[in-house]
Scaffold this motif. Sequence first.
Motif, PDB file in Angstrom:
ATOM      1  N   GLU A   6      45.261  53.416  40.153  1.00 28.59           N
ATOM      2  CA  GLU A   6      44.564  52.629  41.191  1.00 28.59           C
ATOM      3  C   GLU A   6      43.226  53.298  41.103  1.00 28.59           C
ATOM      4  O   GLU A   6      43.133  54.484  40.783  1.00 28.59           O
ATOM      5  N   SER A   7      41.984  52.345  41.417  1.00 24.69           N
ATOM      6  CA  SER A   7      40.389  52.866  41.508  1.00 24.69           C
ATOM      7  C   SER A   7      40.037  51.871  42.255  1.00 24.69           C
ATOM      8  O   SER A   7      40.244  50.801  42.481  1.00 24.69           O
ATOM      9  N   GLY A   8      38.596  52.450  42.592  1.00 24.92           N
ATOM     10  CA  GLY A   8      37.770  51.270  43.404  1.00 24.92           C
ATOM     11  C   GLY A   8      37.649  51.554  44.705  1.00 24.92           C
ATOM     12  O   GLY A   8      36.902  51.005  45.720  1.00 24.92           O
ATOM     13  N   GLY A   9      38.416  52.591  45.506  1.00 22.92           N
ATOM     14  CA  GLY A   9      38.405  52.913  46.556  1.00 22.92           C
ATOM     15  C   GLY A   9      37.115  53.811  47.110  1.00 22.92           C
ATOM     16  O   GLY A   9      36.255  54.110  46.049  1.00 22.92           O
ATOM     17  N   ALA A  23      45.652  49.653  37.157  1.00 20.22           N
ATOM     18  CA  ALA A  23      45.784  49.318  35.726  1.00 20.22           C
ATOM     19  C   ALA A  23      47.192  50.059  35.359  1.00 20.22           C
ATOM     20  O   ALA A  23      47.642  50.781  35.866  1.00 20.22           O
ATOM     21  N   ALA A  24      47.985  49.213  34.568  1.00 21.57           N
ATOM     22  CA  ALA A  24      49.272  49.501  34.194  1.00 21.57           C
ATOM     23  C   ALA A  24      49.518  49.556  32.891  1.00 21.57           C
ATOM     24  O   ALA A  24      48.929  49.277  32.068  1.00 21.57           O
ATOM     25  N   SER A  25      50.536  50.467  32.600  1.00 21.14           N
ATOM     26  CA  SER A  25      50.656  50.947  31.125  1.00 21.14           C
ATOM     27  C   SER A  25      51.805  50.114  30.601  1.00 21.14           C
ATOM     28  O   SER A  25      52.605  49.162  31.590  1.00 21.14           O
ATOM     29  N   GLY A  26      52.187  50.061  29.480  1.00 23.00           N
ATOM     30  CA  GLY A  26      53.321  49.392  28.907  1.00 23.00           C
ATOM     31  C   GLY A  26      53.093  47.672  28.636  1.00 23.00           C
ATOM     32  O   GLY A  26      51.914  47.262  28.633  1.00 23.00           O
ATOM     33  N   LYS A  64      44.601  37.649  55.634  1.00 19.93           N
ATOM     34  CA  LYS A  64      44.292  36.513  54.873  1.00 19.93           C
ATOM     35  C   LYS A  64      42.800  35.962  55.386  1.00 19.93           C
ATOM     36  O   LYS A  64      42.252  36.081  56.454  1.00 19.93           O
ATOM     37  N   GLY A  65      42.257  35.253  54.335  1.00 19.07           N
ATOM     38  CA  GLY A  65      41.052  34.797  54.276  1.00 19.07           C
ATOM     39  C   GLY A  65      39.859  35.806  54.177  1.00 19.07           C
ATOM     40  O   GLY A  65      38.736  35.584  53.941  1.00 19.07           O
ATOM     41  N   ARG A  66      40.267  37.115  54.158  1.00 19.84           N
ATOM     42  CA  ARG A  66      39.359  38.314  53.754  1.00 19.84           C
ATOM     43  C   ARG A  66      39.728  38.896  52.459  1.00 19.84           C
ATOM     44  O   ARG A  66      38.879  39.350  51.641  1.00 19.84           O
ATOM     45  N   PHE A  67      40.807  38.938  52.126  1.00 18.82           N
ATOM     46  CA  PHE A  67      41.482  39.694  50.897  1.00 18.82           C
ATOM     47  C   PHE A  67      41.758  38.614  49.898  1.00 18.82           C
ATOM     48  O   PHE A  67      42.596  37.673  50.223  1.00 18.82           O
ATOM     49  N   THR A  68      41.795  38.970  48.509  1.00 22.36           N
ATOM     50  CA  THR A  68      42.195  38.239  47.606  1.00 22.36           C
ATOM     51  C   THR A  68      42.970  38.885  46.387  1.00 22.36           C
ATOM     52  O   THR A  68      42.266  39.928  45.634  1.00 22.36           O
ATOM     53  N   ILE A  69      44.142  38.675  46.114  1.00 18.74           N
ATOM     54  CA  ILE A  69      44.659  39.435  44.966  1.00 18.74           C
ATOM     55  C   ILE A  69      44.550  38.743  43.835  1.00 18.74           C
ATOM     56  O   ILE A  69      44.738  37.390  43.803  1.00 18.74           O
ATOM     57  N   SER A  70      44.332  39.207  42.664  1.00 23.06           N
ATOM     58  CA  SER A  70      44.414  38.629  41.332  1.00 23.06           C
ATOM     59  C   SER A  70      44.831  39.268  40.171  1.00 23.06           C
ATOM     60  O   SER A  70      44.985  40.714  40.358  1.00 23.06           O
ATOM     61  N   ARG A  71      45.257  38.744  38.970  1.00 19.66           N
ATOM     62  CA  ARG A  71      45.727  39.723  37.859  1.00 19.66           C
ATOM     63  C   ARG A  71      45.097  39.128  36.648  1.00 19.66           C
ATOM     64  O   ARG A  71      44.676  37.999  36.485  1.00 19.66           O
ATOM     65  N   ASP A  72      44.947  40.108  35.714  1.00 22.05           N
ATOM     66  CA  ASP A  72      44.466  39.662  34.321  1.00 22.05           C
ATOM     67  C   ASP A  72      45.480  40.324  33.366  1.00 22.05           C
ATOM     68  O   ASP A  72      45.512  41.629  33.259  1.00 22.05           O
ATOM     69  N   ASN A  73      46.537  39.452  33.030  1.00 27.55           N
ATOM     70  CA  ASN A  73      47.456  39.696  32.331  1.00 27.55           C
ATOM     71  C   ASN A  73      47.007  40.542  30.550  1.00 27.55           C
ATOM     72  O   ASN A  73      47.684  41.588  30.136  1.00 27.55           O
ATOM     73  N   ALA A  74      45.740  39.879  30.203  1.00 26.60           N
ATOM     74  CA  ALA A  74      45.235  40.588  29.273  1.00 26.60           C
ATOM     75  C   ALA A  74      44.753  41.792  29.280  1.00 26.60           C
ATOM     76  O   ALA A  74      44.792  42.867  28.074  1.00 26.60           O
ATOM     77  N   LYS A  75      44.281  42.312  30.388  1.00 30.31           N
ATOM     78  CA  LYS A  75      44.249  43.741  30.760  1.00 30.31           C
ATOM     79  C   LYS A  75      45.058  44.549  31.527  1.00 30.31           C
ATOM     80  O   LYS A  75      44.864  45.943  31.757  1.00 30.31           O
ATOM     81  N   THR A  77      46.194  44.630  34.471  1.00 32.62           N
ATOM     82  CA  THR A  77      45.202  44.832  35.539  1.00 32.62           C
ATOM     83  C   THR A  77      45.545  43.831  36.845  1.00 32.62           C
ATOM     84  O   THR A  77      45.465  42.755  36.488  1.00 32.62           O
ATOM     85  N   VAL A  78      45.552  44.497  38.047  1.00 32.75           N
ATOM     86  CA  VAL A  78      45.810  43.696  39.133  1.00 32.75           C
ATOM     87  C   VAL A  78      44.547  44.405  40.161  1.00 32.75           C
ATOM     88  O   VAL A  78      44.335  45.480  39.938  1.00 32.75           O
ATOM     89  N   TYR A  79      43.927  43.300  40.595  1.00 35.89           N
ATOM     90  CA  TYR A  79      42.968  43.534  41.629  1.00 35.89           C
ATOM     91  C   TYR A  79      43.195  43.255  42.868  1.00 35.89           C
ATOM     92  O   TYR A  79      43.680  42.378  43.211  1.00 35.89           O
ATOM     93  N   LEU A  80      42.441  43.817  44.120  1.00 29.29           N
ATOM     94  CA  LEU A  80      42.160  43.451  45.284  1.00 29.29           C
ATOM     95  C   LEU A  80      40.699  43.156  45.608  1.00 29.29           C
ATOM     96  O   LEU A  80      40.194  44.315  45.809  1.00 29.29           O
ATOM     97  N   GLN A  81      40.266  42.235  45.974  1.00 32.60           N
ATOM     98  CA  GLN A  81      38.668  41.874  46.335  1.00 32.60           C
ATOM     99  C   GLN A  81      38.957  42.067  47.923  1.00 32.60           C
ATOM    100  O   GLN A  81      39.605  41.194  48.392  1.00 32.60           O
ATOM    101  N   MET A  82      38.292  42.759  48.448  1.00 35.46           N
ATOM    102  CA  MET A  82      38.419  43.003  50.107  1.00 35.46           C
ATOM    103  C   MET A  82      36.987  42.734  50.410  1.00 35.46           C
ATOM    104  O   MET A  82      36.038  43.498  50.126  1.00 35.46           O
ATOM    105  N   ASN A  83      36.938  41.588  51.324  1.00 38.28           N
ATOM    106  CA  ASN A  83      35.700  41.324  51.892  1.00 38.28           C
ATOM    107  C   ASN A  83      35.740  41.424  53.636  1.00 38.28           C
ATOM    108  O   ASN A  83      36.794  41.561  53.916  1.00 38.28           O
TER     109      ASN A  83
END
Length: 115
Positions: A6-9, A23-26, A64-75, A77-83
């Motif tokens: 994990e990163s971004g805290g 970021a995940a390996s494999g 709900k309504g503040r955080f968004t989870i998303s993923r980029d399978n090419a990278k 990587t999974v993200y958590l956008q926190m507003n």
Amino acid sequence: QVQLVESGGGLVQPGGSLRLSCAASGSIFRFLAMAWYRQEPGKQRELVAFIDSGGSTNYADSVKGRFTISRDNAKNTVYLQMNSLKPEDTAVYYCNAGGLGVNGWGQGTQVTVSS
């Protein structure tokens, strides 16, 4: 087994935003369900957000309504956008991978919301 980093805290003022990355390996990332959990000192780890391999998502009521989870399978990587962050969002945030016999955890990243 899958390795997760994990990163971004960090420290942010109330009302601010942060984006966490995991970021995940494999080579099986795209088949895995991914989730973000958080844990405050002395409390149980709680599920914050979940995304399955098809991109369907689910959130804790508190975010709900503040955080968004998303993923980029090419990278891998999974993200958590926190507003609109609140002091009660302060915790160590952990990334989790599940499925295909995998149950992996990252080392955690600290998020502190304070003025």
